[in-house]
Design a protein around this motif. Structure first.
Motif: not given
Length: 108
Positions: A53-54, A57, A59-62, A64-65
């Motif tokens: 699940e993590e 996601r 790419m949702d946080e700048a 980590s993206a």
């Protein structure tokens, strides 16, 4: 307006970048494969301890993206350089591989 990107143009830019720094003697197939492996491992490291699940996601946080995007670019850069050195048309190789996989693993 910028020109659209294509594989050959990116390979030329990578070759010009390396030539400007006199890096071509180091861009042997062996060294490029090793560098590709290192960069792929750096991409794996980002996802290593994430739950499924993590990871979905990421790419949702700048921050980590940005890390994922940079490592993907590094992997692609070394793969394109390897293909250039070995004379492999990367898009034709992928197209042929998809054809083989479609025959090998037919859809139900």
């Amino acid at each position: 307006m910028t020109e659209p990107l294509d594989v050959a143009k990116l390979q030329r830019r990578l070759a010009e970048f390396a030539a400007a720094r006199n890096w071509q003697p180091y861009h042997t197939p062996k060294n490029l494969v090793a560098a590709l492996s290192v960069e792929a491992s750096e991409l794996v490291e980002i996802f290593q301890w994430l739950t499924p699940e993590e990871s979905a996601r990421v790419m949702d946080e700048a921050a980590s993206a940005a890390r994922v995007t940079d490592e993907v670019a590094d992997v692609l850069a070394y793969l394109l350089q390897l293909c250039e050195v070995l004379g492999i048309d990367v898009l034709a190789a992928l197209d042929a591989k998809i054809d083989r996989n479609e025959r090998r693993f037919p859809a139900p």
